[in-house]
Write an enzyme that holds these catalytic residues in place. Structure first.
Site, short mmCIF file in Angstrom:
data_model
loop_
_atom_site.label_atom_id
_atom_site.label_comp_id
_atom_site.label_asym_id
_atom_site.label_seq_id
_atom_site.Cartn_x
_atom_site.Cartn_y
_atom_site.Cartn_z
N SER A 226 9.51 -22.93 -30.43
CA SER A 226 10.51 -23.83 -31.01
C SER A 226 9.87 -25.16 -31.35
O SER A 226 9.37 -25.86 -30.45
CB SER A 226 11.65 -24.07 -30.02
OG SER A 226 12.39 -25.19 -30.46
N HIS B 160 10.48 -20.91 -34.66
CA HIS B 160 11.89 -21.14 -34.32
C HIS B 160 12.26 -22.58 -34.64
O HIS B 160 11.62 -23.52 -34.16
CB HIS B 160 12.11 -20.83 -32.84
CG HIS B 160 13.55 -20.89 -32.42
ND1 HIS B 160 14.44 -19.87 -32.65
CD2 HIS B 160 14.26 -21.87 -31.80
CE1 HIS B 160 15.64 -20.20 -32.19
NE2 HIS B 160 15.55 -21.41 -31.66
N ASP C 215 15.14 -25.40 -34.77
CA ASP C 215 16.43 -25.79 -34.17
C ASP C 215 17.09 -26.90 -34.99
O ASP C 215 16.62 -28.04 -35.01
CB ASP C 215 16.21 -26.28 -32.74
CG ASP C 215 15.90 -25.13 -31.79
OD1 ASP C 215 16.66 -24.15 -31.79
OD2 ASP C 215 14.89 -25.22 -31.07
N MET D 245 20.30 -29.24 -35.34
CA MET D 245 21.40 -29.78 -34.52
C MET D 245 22.10 -30.90 -35.25
O MET D 245 21.46 -31.69 -35.95
CB MET D 245 20.85 -30.31 -33.19
CG MET D 245 20.03 -29.29 -32.42
SD MET D 245 19.53 -29.95 -30.83
CE MET D 245 18.53 -28.59 -30.21
N HIS E 3 17.81 -21.60 -36.36
CA HIS E 3 18.91 -21.57 -35.38
C HIS E 3 19.83 -22.75 -35.67
O HIS E 3 19.50 -23.90 -35.36
CB HIS E 3 18.28 -21.66 -33.97
CG HIS E 3 19.26 -21.71 -32.85
ND1 HIS E 3 18.89 -22.06 -31.57
CD2 HIS E 3 20.60 -21.46 -32.79
CE1 HIS E 3 19.95 -22.02 -30.78
NE2 HIS E 3 21.00 -21.67 -31.49
N MET F 225 22.70 -25.00 -34.95
CA MET F 225 23.65 -25.50 -33.94
C MET F 225 24.48 -26.58 -34.61
O MET F 225 24.38 -27.77 -34.28
CB MET F 225 22.87 -26.02 -32.73
CG MET F 225 22.24 -24.91 -31.90
SD MET F 225 20.89 -25.47 -30.85
CE MET F 225 19.55 -25.43 -32.05
N MET G 76 21.65 -17.65 -25.66
CA MET G 76 21.21 -18.96 -25.16
C MET G 76 21.14 -18.90 -23.63
O MET G 76 22.14 -18.61 -22.97
CB MET G 76 22.20 -20.06 -25.57
CG MET G 76 22.20 -20.39 -27.04
SD MET G 76 20.58 -20.81 -27.73
CE MET G 76 20.04 -22.14 -26.66
N GLY H 266 21.00 -27.84 -27.10
CA GLY H 266 20.98 -29.28 -27.39
C GLY H 266 19.62 -29.91 -27.13
O GLY H 266 19.22 -30.81 -27.85
N GLY I 121 13.35 -28.19 -22.77
CA GLY I 121 12.94 -28.55 -21.42
C GLY I 121 13.99 -28.39 -20.33
O GLY I 121 13.82 -28.90 -19.23
N ASP J 193 16.66 -17.76 -25.75
CA ASP J 193 16.27 -19.14 -26.08
C ASP J 193 16.71 -20.09 -24.98
O ASP J 193 17.90 -20.25 -24.73
CB ASP J 193 16.97 -19.49 -27.41
CG ASP J 193 16.61 -20.87 -27.94
OD1 ASP J 193 15.77 -21.56 -27.33
OD2 ASP J 193 17.19 -21.25 -28.98
N GLY J 194 15.71 -20.71 -24.34
CA GLY J 194 16.00 -21.77 -23.38
C GLY J 194 15.40 -21.52 -22.01
O GLY J 194 15.72 -20.54 -21.35
N SER K 104 9.16 -26.12 -24.95
CA SER K 104 8.29 -26.96 -24.14
C SER K 104 7.14 -26.16 -23.53
O SER K 104 6.04 -26.70 -23.38
CB SER K 104 9.11 -27.67 -23.06
OG SER K 104 9.94 -26.77 -22.38
C1 DX5 Z 1 17.90 -25.59 -27.26
C2 DX5 Z 1 17.12 -25.00 -28.41
C3 DX5 Z 1 15.92 -24.32 -27.95
C4 DX5 Z 1 14.92 -25.23 -27.26
C5 DX5 Z 1 14.19 -24.42 -26.26
O1 DX5 Z 1 19.09 -26.09 -27.72
O2 DX5 Z 1 17.91 -24.07 -29.12
O3 DX5 Z 1 15.30 -23.59 -28.99
O4 DX5 Z 1 14.02 -25.82 -28.15
O5 DX5 Z 1 13.35 -25.26 -25.56
P1 DX5 Z 1 12.72 -24.84 -24.18
O6 DX5 Z 1 11.91 -23.62 -24.43
O7 DX5 Z 1 11.91 -26.03 -23.80
O8 DX5 Z 1 13.86 -24.58 -23.24
ZN ZN Z 2 16.94 -22.58 -30.55
#
Ligand code: DX5
Ligand code: ZN
Length: 217
Positions: free
Chosen positions: A10, A35, A37, A39, A68, A70, A139, A144, A147, A175-176, A198
């Site tokens: 990501s 990936h 993200d 938002m 993705h 959001m 998820m 959001g 880490g 994811d997450g 991360s």
């Molecule tokens: C969270 C994102 C994820 C995020 C994952 O809202 O959709 O894609 O970047 O990050 P890590 O792998 O650090 O949890």
């Molecule tokens: Zn994501």
């Protein structure tokens, strides 16, 4: 059945001051998907970027752009993400009221359609769209931020969704909070696409981390 695991770093955790180089680096390091993200500060409490930045990084790699969304609403913006270079466009089941229509619109744009579920959303929310999706994104944190800590209750949901999928050609993505310690629990439950933000970008050697994730999967 052994399923090949795909790793999708990501870029939320990348260094945005040199985003193109970061994307090139994960490509060279052997990622499968990129990936991305998106938002909106409304559906999730954080704001990232939109189509222009995706368009700018599109020429630096041929890897699959796994976008993705959001954002709520997503429907009015689907065409813009398709034009920017997305290969997979994933919308949240908790966002726009008419999920079936969003998935149909993504298909009509010539893209793969994904649907994502927040940790508190049951898998039954997608049982009537299974024949319209190419990817299901579970998820394993509240979306959001990168880490955050992995939410273990999602392992059982992944297992149930893998069973619901049956022999349909649907990717099951998680994811997450995925790292070398948590990846095995989700691949054992049936996930085959793994997002890692991360875990990949916090280290200096992206290839080593991606290799370690594959080894631990
Ligand atoms: C969270 C994102 C994820 C995020 C994952 O809202 O959709 O894609 O970047 O990050 P890590 O792998 O650090 O949890
Ligand atoms: Zn994501």
């Amino acid at each position: 059945m052994t399923v090949a695991i795909k790793i999708a770093p990501s870029i939320l955790s990348a260094d945005f001051s040199c985003l193109g180089n970061e994307v090139k680096a994960i490509d060279a390091a052997g990622c499968d998907y990129v990936h991305i993200d998106v938002m909106d500060g409304h559906f999730v409490p954080n704001l990232t970027f939109g189509p222009p930045i995706i368009k700018d990084i599109r020429p630096v790699t041929k890897k699959v752009f796994d976008v993705h969304l959001m954002i709520n609403p997503a429907q009015p913006h689907l065409h813009a993400y398709a034009e920017a270079g997305a290969d997979i466009i994933t919308v949240h089941v908790e966002a726009d009221a008419h999920l079936d229509r969003s998935l149909q619109m993504i298909k009509e744009l010539g893209k793969k359609a994904g649907v994502s579920l927040n940790p508190s959303t049951p898998e039954t929310a997608i049982e009537h769209v299974l024949d319209k999706v190419d990817l299901i994104l579970v998820m394993s944190v509240n979306p959001g931020f990168g880490g955050q800590s992995f939410i273990p209750s999602q392992v059982e949901k992944i297992r149930r969704i893998r069973s619901m999928i049956g022999d349909r050609p649907i990717d099951l993505e998680v994811d997450g909070g995925i790292n070398v310690d948590t990846i095995k629990s989700v691949t054992e439950a049936g996930a085959n696409v793994i997002v890692a933000g991360s875990a990949v970008f916090k280290g200096d050697d992206y290839a080593a981390t991606i290799g370690a994730l594959r080894g631990a999967a």
